[in-house]
Design a protein around this motif. Structure first.
Motif, PDB file in Angstrom:
ATOM      1  N   TYR A 124       4.234  16.641   3.861  1.00  0.00           N
ATOM      2  CA  TYR A 124       4.345  15.748   4.775  1.00  0.00           C
ATOM      3  C   TYR A 124       5.943  15.980   3.304  1.00  0.00           C
ATOM      4  CZ  TYR A 124       0.918  13.740   7.453  1.00  0.00           C
ATOM      5  OH  TYR A 124      -0.140  13.610   8.432  1.00  0.00           O
ATOM      6  N   ASP A 162      10.272   5.866   4.379  1.00  0.00           N
ATOM      7  CA  ASP A 162      11.576   7.679   4.240  1.00  0.00           C
ATOM      8  C   ASP A 162      11.428   7.620   5.683  1.00  0.00           C
ATOM      9  OD1 ASP A 162       9.272   9.298   4.823  1.00  0.00           O
ATOM     10  OD2 ASP A 162      10.479  10.467   3.263  1.00  0.00           O
ATOM     11  N   ILE A 219       0.704  -1.260  -0.037  1.00  0.00           N
ATOM     12  CA  ILE A 219      -0.177   0.179  -0.322  1.00  0.00           C
ATOM     13  C   ILE A 219       0.828   1.126  -0.031  1.00  0.00           C
ATOM     14  CG2 ILE A 219      -2.128   1.581   1.120  1.00  0.00           C
ATOM     15  CD1 ILE A 219      -2.472  -1.606   2.659  1.00  0.00           C
ATOM     16  N   GLY A 220       1.101   2.055  -1.231  1.00  0.00           N
ATOM     17  CA  GLY A 220       1.589   3.721  -0.581  1.00  0.00           C
ATOM     18  C   GLY A 220       2.409   3.018  -2.676  1.00  0.00           C
ATOM     19  N   ILE A 255       9.059   5.251  -4.049  1.00  0.00           N
ATOM     20  CA  ILE A 255      10.077   4.209  -4.300  1.00  0.00           C
ATOM     21  C   ILE A 255      10.096   3.223  -3.607  1.00  0.00           C
ATOM     22  CG2 ILE A 255      11.877   6.002  -2.511  1.00  0.00           C
ATOM     23  CD1 ILE A 255      13.165   5.072  -5.527  1.00  0.00           C
ATOM     24  N   ALA A 256       9.782   3.220  -1.933  1.00  0.00           N
ATOM     25  CA  ALA A 256       9.732   2.043  -0.719  1.00  0.00           C
ATOM     26  C   ALA A 256       8.615   1.115  -1.224  1.00  0.00           C
ATOM     27  CB  ALA A 256       9.057   2.780   0.488  1.00  0.00           C
ATOM     28  N   GLN A 288       0.123   8.926   8.222  1.00  0.00           N
ATOM     29  CA  GLN A 288      -0.761   8.258   7.815  1.00  0.00           C
ATOM     30  C   GLN A 288      -1.256   7.397   7.556  1.00  0.00           C
ATOM     31  OE1 GLN A 288       0.217   9.802   3.894  1.00  0.00           O
ATOM     32  NE2 GLN A 288      -1.221  11.152   4.223  1.00  0.00           N
ATOM     33  N   HIS A 326       8.427  18.766  -8.001  1.00  0.00           N
ATOM     34  CA  HIS A 326       8.015  19.646  -7.083  1.00  0.00           C
ATOM     35  C   HIS A 326       8.013  19.067  -5.840  1.00  0.00           C
ATOM     36  CE1 HIS A 326       4.378  17.499  -8.802  1.00  0.00           C
ATOM     37  NE2 HIS A 326       3.413  17.713  -7.629  1.00  0.00           N
ATOM     38  N   VAL A 377      14.292   9.673  -0.389  1.00  0.00           N
ATOM     39  CA  VAL A 377      14.649   9.026  -1.421  1.00  0.00           C
ATOM     40  C   VAL A 377      15.673   7.286  -1.136  1.00  0.00           C
ATOM     41  CG1 VAL A 377      15.607   8.458  -4.359  1.00  0.00           C
ATOM     42  CG2 VAL A 377      14.453  10.985  -3.459  1.00  0.00           C
ATOM     43  N   ARG A 404      -7.585   5.137  -1.453  1.00  0.00           N
ATOM     44  CA  ARG A 404      -7.009   5.174  -0.591  1.00  0.00           C
ATOM     45  C   ARG A 404      -7.550   4.492   0.420  1.00  0.00           C
ATOM     46  NH1 ARG A 404      -6.335  10.274   1.657  1.00  0.00           N
ATOM     47  NH2 ARG A 404      -6.877  11.411  -0.484  1.00  0.00           N
ATOM     48  N   THR A 459       3.154   1.861   2.978  1.00  0.00           N
ATOM     49  CA  THR A 459       4.654   3.124   2.520  1.00  0.00           C
ATOM     50  C   THR A 459       4.617   4.194   2.683  1.00  0.00           C
ATOM     51  OG1 THR A 459       4.627   2.646   0.662  1.00  0.00           O
ATOM     52  CG2 THR A 459       6.063   0.898   1.679  1.00  0.00           C
ATOM     53  N   LEU A 462      10.226  16.249   3.439  1.00  0.00           N
ATOM     54  CA  LEU A 462      11.139  15.527   4.691  1.00  0.00           C
ATOM     55  C   LEU A 462      10.583  15.504   6.108  1.00  0.00           C
ATOM     56  CD1 LEU A 462      13.898  18.553   3.110  1.00  0.00           C
ATOM     57  CD2 LEU A 462      14.113  16.013   2.186  1.00  0.00           C
ATOM     58  N   LEU A 506      -1.146   0.101  -4.013  1.00  0.00           N
ATOM     59  CA  LEU A 506      -2.210   0.392  -3.963  1.00  0.00           C
ATOM     60  C   LEU A 506      -1.667   1.392  -4.387  1.00  0.00           C
ATOM     61  CD1 LEU A 506      -4.656  -1.876  -1.794  1.00  0.00           C
ATOM     62  CD2 LEU A 506      -4.680  -1.286  -4.639  1.00  0.00           C
ATOM     63  N   ASP A 507      -2.523   2.641  -4.703  1.00  0.00           N
ATOM     64  CA  ASP A 507      -2.264   4.136  -4.029  1.00  0.00           C
ATOM     65  C   ASP A 507      -3.538   5.292  -4.479  1.00  0.00           C
ATOM     66  OD1 ASP A 507       1.253   5.523  -4.363  1.00  0.00           O
ATOM     67  OD2 ASP A 507      -1.129   6.745  -4.311  1.00  0.00           O
ATOM     68  N   LYS A 508      -3.223   6.176  -3.580  1.00  0.00           N
ATOM     69  CA  LYS A 508      -4.725   6.606  -3.347  1.00  0.00           C
ATOM     70  C   LYS A 508      -4.095   7.641  -4.924  1.00  0.00           C
ATOM     71  CE  LYS A 508      -2.546  10.036  -0.078  1.00  0.00           C
ATOM     72  NZ  LYS A 508      -2.141  11.484  -0.817  1.00  0.00           N
ATOM     73  N   MET A 528       8.553  11.508  -5.200  1.00  0.00           N
ATOM     74  CA  MET A 528       8.998  11.964  -6.550  1.00  0.00           C
ATOM     75  C   MET A 528       7.996  11.843  -7.337  1.00  0.00           C
ATOM     76  SD  MET A 528      11.795   8.448  -6.328  1.00  0.00           S
ATOM     77  CE  MET A 528      12.869   9.076  -7.159  1.00  0.00           C
TER      78      MET A 528
HETATM   79  C1  LIG Z   1       9.023  18.755  -0.989  1.00  0.00           C
HETATM   80  C2  LIG Z   1      10.099  17.414  -1.252  1.00  0.00           C
HETATM   81  C3  LIG Z   1      11.297  17.202  -1.571  1.00  0.00           C
HETATM   82  C4  LIG Z   1      12.490  16.663  -1.040  1.00  0.00           C
HETATM   83  N1  LIG Z   1      13.271  16.301  -1.565  1.00  0.00           N
HETATM   84  C5  LIG Z   1      14.460  15.554  -1.560  1.00  0.00           C
HETATM   85  C6  LIG Z   1      15.846  15.864  -1.977  1.00  0.00           C
HETATM   86  O1  LIG Z   1      16.205  16.851  -2.760  1.00  0.00           O
HETATM   87  N2  LIG Z   1      16.383  14.478  -2.219  1.00  0.00           N
HETATM   88  C7  LIG Z   1      16.043  12.889  -1.401  1.00  0.00           C
HETATM   89  O2  LIG Z   1      16.736  12.326  -1.327  1.00  0.00           O
HETATM   90  N3  LIG Z   1      14.726  13.543  -0.926  1.00  0.00           N
HETATM   91  C8  LIG Z   1      13.659  14.148  -1.050  1.00  0.00           C
HETATM   92  N4  LIG Z   1      12.503  14.450  -0.374  1.00  0.00           N
HETATM   93  C9  LIG Z   1      12.053  13.283   0.122  1.00  0.00           C
HETATM   94  C10 LIG Z   1      11.504  12.412  -0.428  1.00  0.00           C
HETATM   95  O3  LIG Z   1      11.017  12.394  -1.522  1.00  0.00           O
HETATM   96  C11 LIG Z   1      10.568  10.872   0.290  1.00  0.00           C
HETATM   97  O4  LIG Z   1      11.699  10.882   1.065  1.00  0.00           O
HETATM   98  C12 LIG Z   1      11.092  10.090  -1.332  1.00  0.00           C
HETATM   99  O5  LIG Z   1      10.362   9.608  -2.140  1.00  0.00           O
HETATM  100  C13 LIG Z   1      10.046   9.002  -0.433  1.00  0.00           C
HETATM  101  O6  LIG Z   1       9.750   7.503  -0.325  1.00  0.00           O
HETATM  102  P1  LIG Z   1       8.593   6.434   0.383  1.00  0.00           P
HETATM  103  O7  LIG Z   1       7.985   5.702  -0.588  1.00  0.00           O
HETATM  104  O8  LIG Z   1       8.704   6.564   1.457  1.00  0.00           O
HETATM  105  O9  LIG Z   1       7.171   7.654   0.289  1.00  0.00           O
HETATM  106  P2  LIG Z   1       6.225   8.536  -0.902  1.00  0.00           P
HETATM  107  O10 LIG Z   1       6.587   8.979  -1.761  1.00  0.00           O
HETATM  108  O11 LIG Z   1       5.229   9.464  -0.068  1.00  0.00           O
HETATM  109  O12 LIG Z   1       4.990   7.045  -1.019  1.00  0.00           O
HETATM  110  C14 LIG Z   1       4.387   6.451  -0.081  1.00  0.00           C
HETATM  111  C15 LIG Z   1       2.639   6.800  -1.731  1.00  0.00           C
HETATM  112  O13 LIG Z   1       1.499   5.990  -0.380  1.00  0.00           O
HETATM  113  C16 LIG Z   1       0.339   6.980  -1.063  1.00  0.00           C
HETATM  114  N5  LIG Z   1      -0.496   6.656   0.670  1.00  0.00           N
HETATM  115  C17 LIG Z   1      -0.411   7.008   0.783  1.00  0.00           C
HETATM  116  N6  LIG Z   1      -1.863   7.253   2.304  1.00  0.00           N
HETATM  117  C18 LIG Z   1      -2.732   6.285   1.201  1.00  0.00           C
HETATM  118  C19 LIG Z   1      -3.177   5.638   1.267  1.00  0.00           C
HETATM  119  N7  LIG Z   1      -3.629   5.436   2.413  1.00  0.00           N
HETATM  120  N8  LIG Z   1      -3.899   4.116   0.548  1.00  0.00           N
HETATM  121  C20 LIG Z   1      -3.347   4.503  -0.418  1.00  0.00           C
HETATM  122  N9  LIG Z   1      -1.857   5.064  -0.563  1.00  0.00           N
HETATM  123  C21 LIG Z   1      -1.761   6.257   0.033  1.00  0.00           C
HETATM  124  C22 LIG Z   1       0.859   7.822  -1.286  1.00  0.00           C
HETATM  125  O14 LIG Z   1      -0.201   8.837  -2.109  1.00  0.00           O
HETATM  126  C23 LIG Z   1       2.009   8.164  -2.215  1.00  0.00           C
HETATM  127  O15 LIG Z   1       2.468   7.756  -3.474  1.00  0.00           O
HETATM  128  C24 LIG Z   1      11.801  15.399  -0.479  1.00  0.00           C
HETATM  129  C25 LIG Z   1      10.098  15.693  -0.604  1.00  0.00           C
HETATM  130  C26 LIG Z   1       9.453  16.333  -0.910  1.00  0.00           C
HETATM  131  C27 LIG Z   1       8.046  16.773  -0.499  1.00  0.00           C
END
Ligand SMILES: Cc1cc2nc3c(=O)[nH]c(=O)nc-3n(C[C@H](O)[C@H](O)[C@H](O)COP(=O)(O)OP(=O)(O)OC[C@H]3O[C@@H](n4cnc5c(N)ncnc54)[C@H](O)[C@@H]3O)c2cc1C
Length: 320
Positions: free
Chosen positions: A273, A298, A7-8, A11-12, A154, A52, A305, A116, A149, A275, A30-32, A40
């Motif tokens: 959310y 993360d 779920i999510g 990248i994780a 959340q 962004h 990332v 979601r 993830t 960094l 699954l992703d919302k 990313m």
């Molecule tokens: C503005 C900003 C700047 C950043 N700058 C950097 C940088 O320069 N360098 C760097 O390394 N990192 C940076 N980061 C951090 C980096 O983007 C994250 O650490 C990384 O992408 C996290 O990946 P993740 O898979 O853990 O989480 P996420 O990418 O948040 O993935 C989680 C997913 O879960 C989904 N989700 C949430 N709740 C639900 C639900 N209830 N049901 C289904 N799906 C759900 C979301 O839609 C999302 O797609 C930045 C982040 C932001 C926002």
């Protein structure tokens, strides 16, 4: 082999799903959101593109470095020679924007977007304990094992809403993981910025933490654009303000490098959310449930990332 719901689709979750699929598991992601990638994220506006969320990433760990090599070989990633806090490491970017990388990871995976998940239920699957995920669309998804993830707050809400036994998982550990918010402005321009090569600028004071020239970065070749990210304090103080007003304030703050008469249009995105501020030291958290439930992303390990990738990898190893 046990079936898995990841779920999510950040990248994780995608990293874990890809590894588990390679091991022969049936995996559903699954992703919302409307697409994959989570934070990313790359947006197309007019003829331009703008990252962004994450702006670039570095690689320290050998396994993550090997993945980055794979991305470079397949022209999915490139190098953007900005200098940052990790000056001794090369800064990597997605070739056509950050979202190129999660899109690459998602190839061949069964990803269902626009779902979601609002509740998890323990169920019996022909004599074996398993899980049912209920989405806000009313759709349900069942599997033997679950990975969460999304950002830790959340995940915490989802687990609390699922009325699991309080001894099932260490909710206090999840509660301790914190993030800073970030308001990001993406502006389409009629001409170049005044930002020096290679196209990144971080003012020493004021509301703006970071400005990226997406044309110089190489992800917006057809039309110049910039991404302006506000600092944590400004983002927190103005998180619920009118988006247009906030966007104008941030554009005004960088008028010396982004001439106002070149701004054609702009959009504002709020990241509740962005960094991580405080992370859990381990790469994931395991619930004490009969059917496996792991929480990662993360908020675990080194963060960013790279940390999210490594968390996904560790979860896949733990379930394999
Ligand atoms: C503005 C900003 C700047 C950043 N700058 C950097 C940088 O320069 N360098 C760097 O390394 N990192 C940076 N980061 C951090 C980096 O983007 C994250 O650490 C990384 O992408 C996290 O990946 P993740 O898979 O853990 O989480 P996420 O990418 O948040 O993935 C989680 C997913 O879960 C989904 N989700 C949430 N709740 C639900 C639900 N209830 N049901 C289904 N799906 C759900 C979301 O839609 C999302 O797609 C930045 C982040 C932001 C926002």
């Amino acid at each position: 082999m046990p079936s898995i719901l990841s779920i999510g689709a950040g990248i994780a979750g995608l990293t874990a799903a890809r590894k588990l699929m390679q091991k022969g598991h049936t995996v559903t992601v699954l992703d919302k959101g409307r697409g994959v990638g989570g934070r990313m994220a790359t947006r197309r506006i007019e003829q331009s593109r703008a990252d962004h969320g994450a702006q670039y990433f570095t690689a320290h760990n050998p396994e993550f470095s090997a993945f980055v090599e794979e991305l470079l070989l397949n022209s999915i990633a490139g190098i953007w020679p900005v200098s940052g806090p990790d000056d001794d490491r090369l800064p990597y970017i997605g070739r056509d924007g950050m979202s190129t990388i999660p899109k690459y990871l998602a190839q061949g995976l069964n990803v269902v977007t626009g779902e979601r998940v609002v509740q998890l239920e323990k169920i019996d699957r022909a004599g074996t304990p398993g899980w049912r995920a209920i989405a806000d669309t009313g759709h349900t998804f069942e599997a033997d094992q679950v990975l969460l993830t999304m950002p830790a707050p959340q995940a915490l809400t989802l687990l609390q809403d699922s009325n699991l036994d309080p001894t099932d998982i260490d909710l206090n550990a999840l509660q301790a993981i914190t993030y800073t918010p970030c308001i990001a402005v993406m502006a389409v321009l009629s001409g170049p910025t005044n930002i020096q090569k290679p196209g990144a600028y971080w003012p020493e004071q004021g509301p703006v933490a970071w400005v990226a020239d997406n044309y110089q970065k190489g992800i917006s070749p057809n039309q110049p654009s910039v991404t302006i990210q506000a600092g944590g304090a400004f983002s927190l103080a103005h998180f619920d303000d009118d988006l247009t007003t906030v966007g104008q304030t941030l554009l005004q703050a960088v008028a010396s490098v982004v001439p106002p008469d070149r701004v054609v249009s702009f959009q504002v995105h709020r990241w509740r959310y962005s960094l991580t501020e405080t992370r859990h030291p381990e790469p994931f958290l395991r619930a004490h449930t009969d059917a496996p439930l792991l929480v990662g992303g993360d908020g675990f390990g080194p963060g960013n990332v790279e940390g999210a990738y490594l968390s996904g990898l560790a979860m896949a190893e733990a379930l394999g």
